[in-house]
Design an enzyme around this catalytic site. Structure first.
Site, short mmCIF file in Angstrom:
data_model
loop_
_atom_site.label_atom_id
_atom_site.label_comp_id
_atom_site.label_asym_id
_atom_site.label_seq_id
_atom_site.Cartn_x
_atom_site.Cartn_y
_atom_site.Cartn_z
CB CYS A 29 -56.37 38.44 -12.08
SG CYS A 29 -57.67 39.35 -11.26
CB THR B 262 -54.70 47.07 -7.60
OG1 THR B 262 -55.13 45.74 -7.95
CG2 THR B 262 -55.36 47.46 -6.30
NE ARG C 264 -60.88 44.33 -16.32
CZ ARG C 264 -61.21 44.31 -15.02
NH1 ARG C 264 -60.65 45.16 -14.18
NH2 ARG C 264 -62.08 43.43 -14.57
CB THR D 264 -55.30 41.13 -6.08
OG1 THR D 264 -56.44 40.35 -6.38
CG2 THR D 264 -54.09 40.24 -5.90
CB ALA E 139 -48.25 32.88 -9.33
CB VAL F 278 -63.97 42.06 -7.72
CG1 VAL F 278 -63.93 41.55 -6.29
CG2 VAL F 278 -62.98 41.29 -8.58
N GLY F 279 -66.43 43.77 -7.09
CA GLY F 279 -67.34 44.37 -6.10
C GLY F 279 -68.80 44.08 -6.40
CD GLN G 227 -49.17 40.83 -18.86
OE1 GLN G 227 -49.47 40.02 -19.72
NE2 GLN G 227 -48.74 42.03 -19.14
C1 UDX Z 1 -60.62 43.71 -9.60
C2 UDX Z 1 -60.08 43.48 -8.23
O1 UDX Z 1 -60.78 44.14 -7.23
C3 UDX Z 1 -58.66 43.63 -8.18
O2 UDX Z 1 -58.18 43.03 -7.04
C4 UDX Z 1 -58.08 42.94 -9.31
O3 UDX Z 1 -56.73 42.89 -9.12
C5 UDX Z 1 -58.49 43.63 -10.56
O4 UDX Z 1 -59.77 43.56 -10.69
P1 UDX Z 1 -62.41 44.83 -10.74
O5 UDX Z 1 -63.63 44.76 -9.93
O6 UDX Z 1 -62.25 43.82 -11.80
O7 UDX Z 1 -61.20 44.83 -9.77
O8 UDX Z 1 -62.10 46.25 -11.34
P2 UDX Z 1 -63.07 47.24 -12.07
O9 UDX Z 1 -64.12 46.47 -12.77
O10 UDX Z 1 -62.18 48.18 -12.79
O11 UDX Z 1 -63.80 47.98 -10.85
C6 UDX Z 1 -63.20 48.87 -9.99
C7 UDX Z 1 -64.18 50.00 -9.70
O12 UDX Z 1 -63.67 50.86 -8.70
C8 UDX Z 1 -64.47 50.89 -10.92
O13 UDX Z 1 -65.85 50.88 -11.18
C9 UDX Z 1 -63.99 52.28 -10.49
O14 UDX Z 1 -64.79 53.32 -10.97
C10 UDX Z 1 -64.06 52.18 -8.97
N1 UDX Z 1 -63.17 53.10 -8.27
C11 UDX Z 1 -61.86 53.14 -8.55
C12 UDX Z 1 -63.70 53.95 -7.30
O15 UDX Z 1 -64.90 53.95 -7.06
N2 UDX Z 1 -62.86 54.77 -6.62
C13 UDX Z 1 -61.53 54.83 -6.88
O16 UDX Z 1 -60.81 55.60 -6.24
C14 UDX Z 1 -61.02 53.97 -7.88
C1 UDX Z 2 -58.67 34.25 -12.39
C2 UDX Z 2 -58.69 33.18 -11.30
O1 UDX Z 2 -59.14 31.95 -11.84
C3 UDX Z 2 -59.57 33.62 -10.15
O2 UDX Z 2 -59.53 32.68 -9.10
C4 UDX Z 2 -59.09 34.97 -9.66
O3 UDX Z 2 -59.94 35.44 -8.64
C5 UDX Z 2 -59.05 35.98 -10.78
O4 UDX Z 2 -58.26 35.49 -11.85
P1 UDX Z 2 -60.30 34.98 -14.36
O5 UDX Z 2 -59.13 35.73 -14.87
O6 UDX Z 2 -61.59 35.69 -14.20
O7 UDX Z 2 -59.98 34.34 -12.93
O8 UDX Z 2 -60.59 33.72 -15.31
P2 UDX Z 2 -59.88 32.30 -15.54
O9 UDX Z 2 -60.93 31.31 -15.74
O10 UDX Z 2 -58.87 32.01 -14.50
O11 UDX Z 2 -59.16 32.48 -16.96
C6 UDX Z 2 -58.05 33.34 -17.13
C7 UDX Z 2 -57.49 33.17 -18.53
O12 UDX Z 2 -56.86 31.90 -18.68
C8 UDX Z 2 -58.53 33.25 -19.64
O13 UDX Z 2 -58.00 34.00 -20.73
C9 UDX Z 2 -58.73 31.81 -20.04
O14 UDX Z 2 -59.17 31.67 -21.36
C10 UDX Z 2 -57.34 31.27 -19.85
N1 UDX Z 2 -57.30 29.80 -19.62
C11 UDX Z 2 -57.89 29.26 -18.52
C12 UDX Z 2 -56.62 28.98 -20.53
O15 UDX Z 2 -56.06 29.46 -21.51
N2 UDX Z 2 -56.57 27.64 -20.28
C13 UDX Z 2 -57.15 27.07 -19.18
O16 UDX Z 2 -57.04 25.85 -19.03
C14 UDX Z 2 -57.84 27.91 -18.28
#
Ligand code: UDX
Ligand code: UDX
Length: 459
Positions: free
Chosen positions: A275, A90, A345, A130, A224, A14-15, A277
């Site tokens: 995200c 998170t 994930r 989130t 959801a 995300v970041g 689940q």
């Molecule tokens: C996202 C969203 O931000 C979160 O809301 C969502 O619910 C899950 O995924 P994402 O960017 O996908 O997070 O996570 P990840 O790719 O694991 O990146 C988080 C980063 O934060 C990691 O690189 C980790 O090293 C870093 N981190 C974590 C810190 O720098 N400091 C901390 O204390 C914890």
């Molecule tokens: C989701 C949300 O879409 C996004 O808005 C939020 O910020 C983070 O969570 P992401 O998990 O990255 O995004 O991908 P998404 O395209 O939503 O797919 C999630 C899962 O659902 C995947 O495993 C995908 O294959 C599956 N999926 C999606 C289906 O099985 N059927 C569909 O019709 C759509």
């Protein structure tokens, strides 16, 4: 006026992309992405980025070194910034109260404490991660109680709606940007300041402002609802298999109703990703916490249906392969939770592979973007595990296999991308294909001589 400075804590899925887009669109804003993981930061400075997203590298290259910086100096990044995004992970709590459901906020809290400790000037702190509803209040309390006198904080909620695999387009053309803030003059000012960053490229009518709780809850609710649609169509897929209806035809037919709409109706082996689940379980936990067991139960079914869909896929493979896969070679095509990402994930592939390994199958796994080490780690096996090999391409994975299981919808598995006839020659007979993403033409494969099955078709 001084250059506006943004710091983002967390250089993840995300970041990283979000800050790349902001810095690309706002050359006059200095954006620093900090992360405690030095190896990851190091990688963000190369052309081999830790996150695979179409278009991301080009975007990073445009801004990196100009107004986009990556660093492990978290404290310095915070101290210098006007706006701080918290974008750390998170995960679902694995211990204590709420284990298995509640979000583990320890990283977010750690960020808040660090911000409070090192800040020497006023800051806007933005929740990008989130978070459960009312987390902003906890962050604000931590900030206010441990910061030096005279330093003022505003906490905003600005959830990210990007989907992996299409993150850069989603960021470029968001359906909406949501910003929740405190209902006060200072809150409004902070919301306005963040909104002005997005307004550089997002039309004003797509920027929605709400109170903080609505913003936090909207993110959980959006995920959801999206997941619920997938579970709903997957539930119908089971009925299609039993009755001879075809789930893709049903999805197409209902999706033409403009009230329903065509998106998110693709039946599959179940949703994965970091995200859906997690956020639903989080919602369930919140409902239980606020004494709403019926609501909690309602949403929990979405996750249960997803588990059921994964189990059903494995059962179908077992049943079809004469009730045993012991010592049979199965080619696994795709391991990422969806195409165009290297993220694994909560991928349904993990569950399916683990179940097949328990049944003593031999798996030959191929994914164009996921490395061997990551696959071994997710499956909890060593690199020398005799039951798992990693293939360099789909054909190698399928050679001498009894069956192919398509678990991710990568374009390179489609009919036009592969020579299925020669694949058939290289496999054991009868040669089975289980299409967990409904991307290949089952009838054409049958004509060639495959035994082909897809999700939500009875024949
Ligand atoms: C996202 C969203 O931000 C979160 O809301 C969502 O619910 C899950 O995924 P994402 O960017 O996908 O997070 O996570 P990840 O790719 O694991 O990146 C988080 C980063 O934060 C990691 O690189 C980790 O090293 C870093 N981190 C974590 C810190 O720098 N400091 C901390 O204390 C914890
Ligand atoms: C989701 C949300 O879409 C996004 O808005 C939020 O910020 C983070 O969570 P992401 O998990 O990255 O995004 O991908 P998404 O395209 O939503 O797919 C999630 C899962 O659902 C995947 O495993 C995908 O294959 C599956 N999926 C999606 C289906 O099985 N059927 C569909 O019709 C759509």
């Amino acid at each position: 006026m001084d250059m506006l400075k943004i710091c983002c804590i967390g250089a993840g899925y995300v970041g990283g992309p979000t800050m790349a887009k902001i810095s690309q669109k706002c050359p006059d804003i200095r954006v620093t992405v900090v992360d405690m993981n030095a190896a990851k930061i190091e990688q963000w400075m190369t052309d081999d980025l830790p996150v695979y997203e179409p278009g991301l590298l080009e975007c990073v290259k445009e801004a990196r070194g100009r107004n986009l910086f990556f660093s492990t100096e978290v404290e310095q990044g915070i101290r210098e910034a006007d706006i701080i995004f918290i974008s750390v992970n998170t995960p679902t709590k694995t211990y204590g109260v709420g284990a298995g459901k509640a979000a583990d906020l320890k990283y977010v809290e750690r960020c808040a404490r660090m911000i409070a400790e090192v800040s020497e000037s006023d800051k806007i702190v933005v929740e990008k991660s989130t978070l459960p509803v009312r987390t902003a209040q906890s962050i604000k309390r931590i900030l206010d109680s441990s910061s030096p006198d005279g330093v003022r904080f505003q906490v905003l909620s600005n959830p990210e709606f990007l989907a992996e695999g299409t993150a850069m387009t989603d960021l470029e053309h968001p359906d909406r940007v949501l910003i929740g803030g405190e209902t006060s003059a200072e809150g409004d000012k902070a919301v306005g300041r963040l909104a002005s960053v997005y307004r550089r490229w997002v039309p004003a009518d797509r920027i929605i402002t709400t109170n903080i709780w609505s913003s936090e809850l909207s993110k959980l609710t959006a995920n959801a609802f999206l997941a619920q649609r997938i579970s709903s169509i997957n539930a119908i897929s089971a009925l299609c298999e039993a009755t001879g209806a075809n789930v893709d035809e049903v999805a197409h037919a209902i999706g033409r109703d403009s009230r329903i709409g065509p998106k998110f109706l693709k039946s599959s082996i179940g949703f994965g990703g970091s995200c859906f689940q997690k956020d639903i379980l989080n919602l369930v936990y919140l409902c239980e916490h606020f004494g709403l067991p019926e609501v909690a139960h309602y949403w929990e079914q979405v996750v249960q249906m997803n588990d059921y869909q994964r189990r059903r896929f494995v059962t179908r493979i077992l049943d079809t392969l004469f009730n045993t896969v012991s010592d049979k070679k199965i080619a696994i095509w795709g391991f990422a939770f969806k195409k165009d990402t290297n993220d694994t994930r909560e991928s349904s592939a993990i569950y399916i592979c683990k179940s097949l390994l328990e049944e003593q199958a031999h798996l030959s796994i191929y994914d164009p973007r996921v490395g061997a080490e990551q696959i071994y780690r997710e499956l909890g096996v060593d690199a020398d595990c005799a039951q798992v090999t990693i293939a360099k391409n789909p054909c190698e994975a399928a050679r001498d296999a009894h069956a192919i299981a398509i678990l991710t919808e990568w374009d390179e598995f489609k009919m036009e991308s592969l020579d299925y006839a020669s694949l058939l020659d290289s496999m054991q007979k009868p040669a089975f294909i289980f299409d967990g993403r409904n991307i290949v033409d089952r009838k054409a494969l049958r004509q060639m001589g495959f035994e082909a099955y897809s999700v939500g078709t009875g024949d």
